[in-house]
Design a protein around this motif. Structure first.
Motif, PDB file in Angstrom:
ATOM      1  N   ARG A  83       0.739  -1.307  -0.062  1.00 63.49           N
ATOM      2  CA  ARG A  83      -0.088   0.136   0.070  1.00 63.49           C
ATOM      3  C   ARG A  83       0.676   1.323  -0.134  1.00 63.49           C
ATOM      4  O   ARG A  83       0.602   2.225  -0.648  1.00 63.49           O
ATOM      5  CB  ARG A  83      -1.001   0.045   1.227  1.00 63.49           C
ATOM      6  CG  ARG A  83      -2.163   0.845   0.900  1.00 63.49           C
ATOM      7  CD  ARG A  83      -3.364   0.668   1.924  1.00 63.49           C
ATOM      8  NE  ARG A  83      -3.478  -0.664   2.735  1.00 63.49           N
ATOM      9  CZ  ARG A  83      -3.242  -0.881   4.051  1.00 63.49           C
ATOM     10  NH1 ARG A  83      -2.919  -0.099   5.153  1.00 63.49           N
ATOM     11  NH2 ARG A  83      -3.368  -2.117   4.120  1.00 63.49           N
ATOM     12  N   HIS A  84       2.056   1.249   0.747  1.00 64.12           N
ATOM     13  CA  HIS A  84       2.774   2.536   1.068  1.00 64.12           C
ATOM     14  C   HIS A  84       3.608   2.778  -0.265  1.00 64.12           C
ATOM     15  O   HIS A  84       3.462   3.754  -0.927  1.00 64.12           O
ATOM     16  CB  HIS A  84       3.643   2.196   2.118  1.00 64.12           C
ATOM     17  CG  HIS A  84       4.595   3.496   2.336  1.00 64.12           C
ATOM     18  ND1 HIS A  84       4.155   4.705   2.993  1.00 64.12           N
ATOM     19  CD2 HIS A  84       5.886   3.781   2.169  1.00 64.12           C
ATOM     20  CE1 HIS A  84       5.107   5.514   2.998  1.00 64.12           C
ATOM     21  NE2 HIS A  84       6.002   4.974   2.467  1.00 64.12           N
ATOM     22  N   PHE A  85       4.191   1.824  -0.643  1.00 64.06           N
ATOM     23  CA  PHE A  85       5.038   2.009  -2.114  1.00 64.06           C
ATOM     24  C   PHE A  85       4.480   1.452  -3.348  1.00 64.06           C
ATOM     25  O   PHE A  85       4.888   1.967  -4.487  1.00 64.06           O
ATOM     26  CB  PHE A  85       6.374   1.043  -2.011  1.00 64.06           C
ATOM     27  CG  PHE A  85       7.317   1.556  -0.821  1.00 64.06           C
ATOM     28  CD1 PHE A  85       8.064   2.559  -1.116  1.00 64.06           C
ATOM     29  CD2 PHE A  85       7.169   0.765   0.576  1.00 64.06           C
ATOM     30  CE1 PHE A  85       8.952   2.941  -0.148  1.00 64.06           C
ATOM     31  CE2 PHE A  85       8.151   1.140   1.399  1.00 64.06           C
ATOM     32  CZ  PHE A  85       8.905   1.985   1.321  1.00 64.06           C
ATOM     33  N   GLY A  86       3.158   0.931  -3.229  1.00 61.24           N
ATOM     34  CA  GLY A  86       2.275   0.865  -4.569  1.00 61.24           C
ATOM     35  C   GLY A  86       3.105  -0.265  -5.404  1.00 61.24           C
ATOM     36  O   GLY A  86       2.944  -0.371  -6.747  1.00 61.24           O
ATOM     37  N   ASP A  87       3.846  -1.063  -4.806  1.00 59.97           N
ATOM     38  CA  ASP A  87       4.525  -2.317  -5.601  1.00 59.97           C
ATOM     39  C   ASP A  87       4.222  -3.602  -5.171  1.00 59.97           C
ATOM     40  O   ASP A  87       4.665  -4.082  -4.139  1.00 59.97           O
ATOM     41  CB  ASP A  87       6.039  -1.963  -5.465  1.00 59.97           C
ATOM     42  CG  ASP A  87       6.979  -3.019  -6.176  1.00 59.97           C
ATOM     43  OD1 ASP A  87       6.312  -3.686  -6.941  1.00 59.97           O
ATOM     44  OD2 ASP A  87       8.151  -2.781  -5.940  1.00 59.97           O
TER      45      ASP A  87
END
Length: 166
Positions: A60-64
């Motif tokens: 969620r934080h890095f979108g990866d």
């Protein structure tokens, strides 16, 4: 055979120091084993929950969603972390490949070597290339999908259809 013969004298002595009879020491030993077994189940569940929630937050934080796969990632990893991920992936590939049936390995050969295996190719080389392909394309799910849906299931189809599963 008596249960005492399965417990080392040193271990039994630990429990005898807390009881007045050998029968009670054996019972205490067995209760300790049961407690340890129960705790391991809870610890395993806690570890799994912690790992999954950490993974979800990083995604969620890095979108990866593929941050844990070797290669390019949006997550700023240290060199030793990238090396650890690469090593773990290699071990996972080997373990997964070793559990495949002959039919599954043959099927992977067709994808790993679309024009046929080159003459003189060693088993180690084939296994390495097959196992790399196995995890590079959504792991077991890809392999099982192929067997469930037949030869019409291609790499592109799986990549397109399985992308939302991560």
């Amino acid at each position: 055979m008596d249960i005492v013969s399965y417990i080392s004298p040193e271990r039994l002595k630990t429990f005898e120091n807390h009881t007045d009879r050998q029968e009670k020491a054996i019972a205490l030993h067995n209760y300790t084993l049961q407690l340890g077994s129960s705790l391991m189940s809870l610890i395993a569940l806690l570890e799994l929950s912690l790992r999954n929630s950490t993974n979800e937050r990083i995604i969620r934080h890095f979108g990866d969603p593929n941050w844990l796969l070797p290669g390019k990632t949006a997550v700023p990893l240290e060199g030793y972390e990238r090396k650890a991920i690469s090593s773990a992936t290699s071990h996972a590939r080997k373990a997964l490949y070793s559990k495949l049936a002959y039919k599954e390995k043959t099927w992977l050969d067709a994808f790993a070597f679309p024009t046929g295996k080159p003459a003189g190719t060693t088993h180690k080389t084939i296994a390495k290339k097959d196992s790399h392909f196995l995890l590079s394309h959504t792991g077991k799910l890809f392999l099982r999908q192929h067997f469930l849906f037949g030869s019409g299931c291609t790499r592109e189809t799986m990549n397109r259809n399985c992308g939302s599963l991560h």
